[in-house]
Design a protein around this motif. Sequence first.
Motif, PDB file in Angstrom:
ATOM      1  N   GLY A  43       4.288  -1.610  -0.323  1.00  0.00           N
ATOM      2  CA  GLY A  43       4.791  -2.437   0.766  1.00  0.00           C
ATOM      3  C   GLY A  43       6.012  -3.220   0.335  1.00  0.00           C
ATOM      4  N   CYS A  79       8.272   4.573  -3.136  1.00  0.00           N
ATOM      5  CA  CYS A  79       7.503   5.750  -2.694  1.00  0.00           C
ATOM      6  C   CYS A  79       7.176   6.663  -3.874  1.00  0.00           C
ATOM      7  CB  CYS A  79       8.276   6.512  -1.619  1.00  0.00           C
ATOM      8  SG  CYS A  79       8.410   5.626  -0.051  1.00  0.00           S
ATOM      9  N   GLU A 103       6.412   7.635   2.307  1.00  0.00           N
ATOM     10  CA  GLU A 103       5.037   7.220   2.057  1.00  0.00           C
ATOM     11  C   GLU A 103       4.805   6.011   2.959  1.00  0.00           C
ATOM     12  OE1 GLU A 103       2.763   8.600   0.019  1.00  0.00           O
ATOM     13  OE2 GLU A 103       4.126  10.114  -0.781  1.00  0.00           O
ATOM     14  N   ARG A 112      -1.885   2.585  -5.330  1.00  0.00           N
ATOM     15  CA  ARG A 112      -2.632   3.175  -4.204  1.00  0.00           C
ATOM     16  C   ARG A 112      -1.897   2.955  -2.888  1.00  0.00           C
ATOM     17  NH1 ARG A 112      -6.954   1.149  -7.432  1.00  0.00           N
ATOM     18  NH2 ARG A 112      -8.247   2.874  -8.160  1.00  0.00           N
ATOM     19  N   HIS A 113      -1.292   1.769  -2.772  1.00  0.00           N
ATOM     20  CA  HIS A 113      -0.569   1.409  -1.555  1.00  0.00           C
ATOM     21  C   HIS A 113       0.727   0.725  -1.945  1.00  0.00           C
ATOM     22  CE1 HIS A 113      -4.210   2.251   0.717  1.00  0.00           C
ATOM     23  NE2 HIS A 113      -4.867   1.535  -0.178  1.00  0.00           N
ATOM     24  N   ASP A 167      -3.635  -1.659  -6.805  1.00  0.00           N
ATOM     25  CA  ASP A 167      -4.033  -1.489  -5.411  1.00  0.00           C
ATOM     26  C   ASP A 167      -2.856  -1.578  -4.459  1.00  0.00           C
ATOM     27  OD1 ASP A 167      -6.742  -1.077  -5.926  1.00  0.00           O
ATOM     28  OD2 ASP A 167      -7.153  -3.221  -5.957  1.00  0.00           O
ATOM     29  N   LEU A 168      -1.940  -2.511  -4.729  1.00  0.00           N
ATOM     30  CA  LEU A 168      -0.801  -2.714  -3.834  1.00  0.00           C
ATOM     31  C   LEU A 168       0.415  -3.110  -4.651  1.00  0.00           C
ATOM     32  CD1 LEU A 168       0.438  -3.007  -0.974  1.00  0.00           C
ATOM     33  CD2 LEU A 168      -0.462  -5.352  -0.939  1.00  0.00           C
ATOM     34  N   ARG A 183       4.198   5.497  -5.765  1.00  0.00           N
ATOM     35  CA  ARG A 183       2.928   5.864  -5.109  1.00  0.00           C
ATOM     36  C   ARG A 183       2.605   7.336  -5.369  1.00  0.00           C
ATOM     37  NH1 ARG A 183       0.542   7.778  -0.354  1.00  0.00           N
ATOM     38  NH2 ARG A 183      -1.428   6.744   0.084  1.00  0.00           N
ATOM     39  N   VAL A 219       2.405  -0.438   3.820  1.00  0.00           N
ATOM     40  CA  VAL A 219       1.206  -1.024   4.422  1.00  0.00           C
ATOM     41  C   VAL A 219       1.277  -2.527   4.621  1.00  0.00           C
ATOM     42  CG1 VAL A 219      -0.256   0.839   3.541  1.00  0.00           C
ATOM     43  CG2 VAL A 219      -0.050  -1.295   2.239  1.00  0.00           C
TER      44      VAL A 219
END
Length: 182
Positions: free
Chosen positions: A43, A31, A61, A40-41, A10-11, A34, A64
């Motif tokens: 950071g 990036c 990208e 999915r995300h 997810d992250l 992703r 988040v």
Amino acid sequence: MQVLGVGPVDLLLIHWPNPAVPLAETIGALCQARRDGLARHIGVSNFSASRLADAVALADEPLVANQCEYHPRLDQSALIAACRRHGVAFVGYAPIGSGNLLDDPLLATIAARHDRTPAQIVLRWHVQQGTVAIPRSSNPARVAQNIDLAGFTLTDADMAAISGLARPDGRQFSPAWVESWD
């Protein structure tokens, strides 16, 4: 994520910026992960306001989240503002100061007034600021308490008093190799 045997995470975060690796290379790889469907995300973590600005500029990208140490003894207002400017969620780790805030007399007083625990008071302080707190506990009762933050609101005076606990030596995690903090 064939190695993990799961679909995309997810992250995916960079845990710490590494001064030995060019930021463009690091952000490019993040990036690409992703774009390759591995996350999915994406950071960052432990990025200062200036390093976050550089990362956002380099990223093709969306970034988040920026996960950083945050609790009442550490003023992160400038970094939180920078995250908001860039549309990046601020995620606070060690949100109750690794448990070091649980005996604070101010928090105990506010907790008694709200019929809550000091940990719930600090976590509510995070929520009311619009930051994400990620407390850690292996105790199921504490996990349940950490989730039970609805049904009460801290007053502006409570919020200000809790924020007033910040101090210059409040940072708990500061590895020697970190270049600088905001």
